[in-house]
Design a protein around this motif. Sequence first.
Motif, PDB file in Angstrom:
ATOM      1  N   LEU A   1       0.806  -1.218   0.000  1.00 60.68           N
ATOM      2  CA  LEU A   1       0.000   0.000   0.000  1.00 60.68           C
ATOM      3  C   LEU A   1       0.840   1.270   0.000  1.00 60.68           C
ATOM      4  N   ASN A   2       2.030   1.222   0.583  1.00 60.56           N
ATOM      5  CA  ASN A   2       2.887   2.404   0.581  1.00 60.56           C
ATOM      6  C   ASN A   2       3.633   2.568  -0.731  1.00 60.56           C
ATOM      7  N   ALA A   3       3.653   1.513  -1.542  1.00 60.32           N
ATOM      8  CA  ALA A   3       4.384   1.560  -2.807  1.00 60.32           C
ATOM      9  C   ALA A   3       3.501   1.978  -3.973  1.00 60.32           C
ATOM     10  N   ILE A   4       2.184   2.034  -3.778  1.00 58.83           N
ATOM     11  CA  ILE A   4       1.277   2.402  -4.855  1.00 58.83           C
ATOM     12  C   ILE A   4       0.505   3.652  -4.456  1.00 58.83           C
ATOM     13  N   THR A   5       0.027   4.378  -5.453  1.00 58.14           N
ATOM     14  CA  THR A   5      -0.726   5.606  -5.210  1.00 58.14           C
ATOM     15  C   THR A   5      -2.192   5.387  -5.532  1.00 58.14           C
ATOM     16  N   VAL A   6      -3.000   6.363  -5.154  1.00 60.99           N
ATOM     17  CA  VAL A   6      -4.445   6.257  -5.406  1.00 60.99           C
ATOM     18  C   VAL A   6      -4.720   6.195  -6.906  1.00 60.99           C
ATOM     19  N   GLU A   7      -3.829   6.776  -7.702  1.00 58.34           N
ATOM     20  CA  GLU A   7      -4.011   6.757  -9.150  1.00 58.34           C
ATOM     21  C   GLU A   7      -3.901   5.337  -9.701  1.00 58.34           C
ATOM     22  N   ASP A   8      -3.138   4.476  -9.005  1.00 60.37           N
ATOM     23  CA  ASP A   8      -3.002   3.087  -9.446  1.00 60.37           C
ATOM     24  C   ASP A   8      -4.261   2.280  -9.184  1.00 60.37           C
ATOM     25  N   MET A   9      -5.068   2.683  -8.214  1.00 65.82           N
ATOM     26  CA  MET A   9      -6.219   1.889  -7.800  1.00 65.82           C
ATOM     27  C   MET A   9      -7.566   2.492  -8.189  1.00 65.82           C
ATOM     28  N   MET A  10      -7.590   3.731  -8.617  1.00 61.03           N
ATOM     29  CA  MET A  10      -8.857   4.418  -8.839  1.00 61.03           C
ATOM     30  C   MET A  10      -9.622   3.838 -10.014  1.00 61.03           C
ATOM     31  N   THR A  11     -10.932   4.065 -10.024  1.00 59.20           N
ATOM     32  CA  THR A  11     -11.760   3.782 -11.190  1.00 59.20           C
ATOM     33  C   THR A  11     -11.590   4.948 -12.154  1.00 59.20           C
ATOM     34  N   PRO A  12     -11.113   4.697 -13.385  1.00 56.53           N
ATOM     35  CA  PRO A  12     -10.863   5.809 -14.310  1.00 56.53           C
ATOM     36  C   PRO A  12     -12.123   6.630 -14.557  1.00 56.53           C
ATOM     37  N   ARG A  13     -11.924   7.868 -14.910  1.00 57.95           N
ATOM     38  CA  ARG A  13     -13.035   8.801 -15.110  1.00 57.95           C
ATOM     39  C   ARG A  13     -14.073   8.268 -16.096  1.00 57.95           C
ATOM     40  N   GLY A  14     -13.600   7.665 -17.167  1.00 59.66           N
ATOM     41  CA  GLY A  14     -14.531   7.172 -18.178  1.00 59.66           C
ATOM     42  C   GLY A  14     -15.406   6.032 -17.709  1.00 59.66           C
ATOM     43  N   ASN A  15     -15.047   5.369 -16.604  1.00 59.58           N
ATOM     44  CA  ASN A  15     -15.827   4.234 -16.096  1.00 59.58           C
ATOM     45  C   ASN A  15     -16.724   4.607 -14.932  1.00 59.58           C
ATOM     46  N   ILE A  16     -16.751   5.891 -14.562  1.00 59.09           N
ATOM     47  CA  ILE A  16     -17.567   6.317 -13.420  1.00 59.09           C
ATOM     48  C   ILE A  16     -19.014   6.536 -13.869  1.00 59.09           C
ATOM     49  N   GLU A  17     -19.946   5.919 -13.169  1.00 62.06           N
ATOM     50  CA  GLU A  17     -21.365   6.172 -13.436  1.00 62.06           C
ATOM     51  C   GLU A  17     -21.752   7.472 -12.735  1.00 62.06           C
ATOM     52  N   ILE A  18     -22.254   8.418 -13.506  1.00 67.82           N
ATOM     53  CA  ILE A  18     -22.641   9.711 -12.951  1.00 67.82           C
ATOM     54  C   ILE A  18     -24.149   9.902 -13.066  1.00 67.82           C
ATOM     55  N   LEU A  19     -24.666  10.761 -12.215  1.00 68.55           N
ATOM     56  CA  LEU A  19     -26.082  11.141 -12.278  1.00 68.55           C
ATOM     57  C   LEU A  19     -26.140  12.586 -12.776  1.00 68.55           C
ATOM     58  N   ASP A  20     -26.525  12.733 -14.040  1.00 68.31           N
ATOM     59  CA  ASP A  20     -26.594  14.049 -14.663  1.00 68.31           C
ATOM     60  C   ASP A  20     -27.996  14.619 -14.450  1.00 68.31           C
ATOM     61  N   ILE A  21     -28.099  15.651 -13.610  1.00 68.54           N
ATOM     62  CA  ILE A  21     -29.418  16.213 -13.315  1.00 68.54           C
ATOM     63  C   ILE A  21     -29.857  17.210 -14.380  1.00 68.54           C
ATOM     64  N   GLU A  22     -29.059  17.356 -15.443  1.00 69.12           N
ATOM     65  CA  GLU A  22     -29.477  18.187 -16.568  1.00 69.12           C
ATOM     66  C   GLU A  22     -30.347  17.402 -17.540  1.00 69.12           C
ATOM     67  N   GLN A  23     -30.337  16.065 -17.435  1.00 70.78           N
ATOM     68  CA  GLN A  23     -31.153  15.253 -18.330  1.00 70.78           C
ATOM     69  C   GLN A  23     -32.617  15.285 -17.889  1.00 70.78           C
ATOM     70  N   GLU A  24     -33.462  14.658 -18.695  1.00 71.41           N
ATOM     71  CA  GLU A  24     -34.879  14.605 -18.372  1.00 71.41           C
ATOM     72  C   GLU A  24     -35.088  13.981 -16.998  1.00 71.41           C
TER      73      GLU A  24
END
Length: 435
Positions: free
Chosen positions: A202-225
């Motif tokens: 855990l000390n040898a890796i960063t959060v960037e190594d473990m994160m879910t990439p931006r393109g794979n994040i499910e978002i809730l867009d409140i601008e949609q219908e």
Amino acid sequence: MHAIPLSVQLGILVGLLALSGLFSMSETTMMAANRFRLRHLAQSGHRGAQKAIALLDNTDKMLGVILLGNNLVNAAAATLVSVIALQLFGEEKWALGAGTLIITFAILVFSEITPKIIGATYADRLAPIIAYILTPLLRICYPIIWFVNLFAAAILRMLGLSLRPSAEASRLSPEELRSLVLESSNVIPKKHQAILGSLFDLNAITVEDMMTPRGNIEILDIEQEWEAVHQQLMTSHHSRLPVCRGSLDHLVGILPVRRLLSGVGSTEFDESALLAQVQPAYYIPAGTAVFSQLSFFQENRQRIGFVIDEYGEILGLLTLEDIIEEIVGDFTTSGTGTDNDLEWDEDGSIVVEGARPLRDLNRMLDLDFPLDGPKTLNGLILEHFQDIPEADVSLKLNNIAVEILQTQNRSVVTARIYRPVTPETPDSLYKEPVT
């Protein structure tokens, strides 16, 4: 000395050799003993271990009393052998030479090699016992040891060395501690061993190594219908959703979906009711070590955070569950369209998503993709080509054959990885891609 019977002289010689062997065994035993095991016994109240630790904390004095006793006994034994040889054979020169050879052989076998082998083999068992002998000897001979160590300390200072190592030198580094854990398979269950090994990583890796990439994040867009928002809330398999306006560049916060389940079906549920439940977003710098972030999650009472770069742009998403799974292994239910377990097909290949983290592929498939650059297979392929690749193109990444199967929106959607050829890989399980 001539008045002493020969049998008594021989008995004294045997006793001197035995004492020499005791000192030799003591030296090897104390230096070979496992200090961490002794400290554990000492903390448990073991008197012998406490004395042994006290001696090891003063190595210069301990070695002084051992070597003092050993040299005095060996000198006395050599002198006694000369006396016995003269008594038996007179002033013959060959007798003195033979006596020297005999006592050298006796000391080497009976007082050095054999006792030291015993001391090295049973060091942890013998150290607490020997400590009971050395402790009173050190008290008796302390003035002599102190005087001799004055000269030893002066020589060490001339050489630029310290009489005692610093506390830092006696501590185990994380790598050494990791090796200690890996070598303890006979006392640590395999699952516990894997968890401890993950903690060291855990000390040898960063959060960037473990994160879910931006393109794979499910978002809730409140601008949609609003109907689409309502439907997404009813069908989402996530317990928390990032709420934004249009994209993650306009993030509003985190919505705990479970709190809304009872009110989603109500006619009074609208955007204002939804926004009232939104919690502020928590941000994490991309270079943060995972172990440090685990502490930060605990201190800030957070379970989810957005990884950002130096410009404040959102790179991905990290959750507390991601870190826990990194330590203990996957245990949560897989999301839709994802697969936690990867296994080679019968032909020695496997189809994976381009968004798969390279660390997952290395761990699950025993591969060796480089981890010092891009974090996903798609990123590694794009870096290799320096362009947007097309489907049905094959390449080798760090001697691993990869075939691009599908691309979309400037990224690799799926790719086929071929198992690298190793001495343990049968030819029937390997298939070279067609380029």
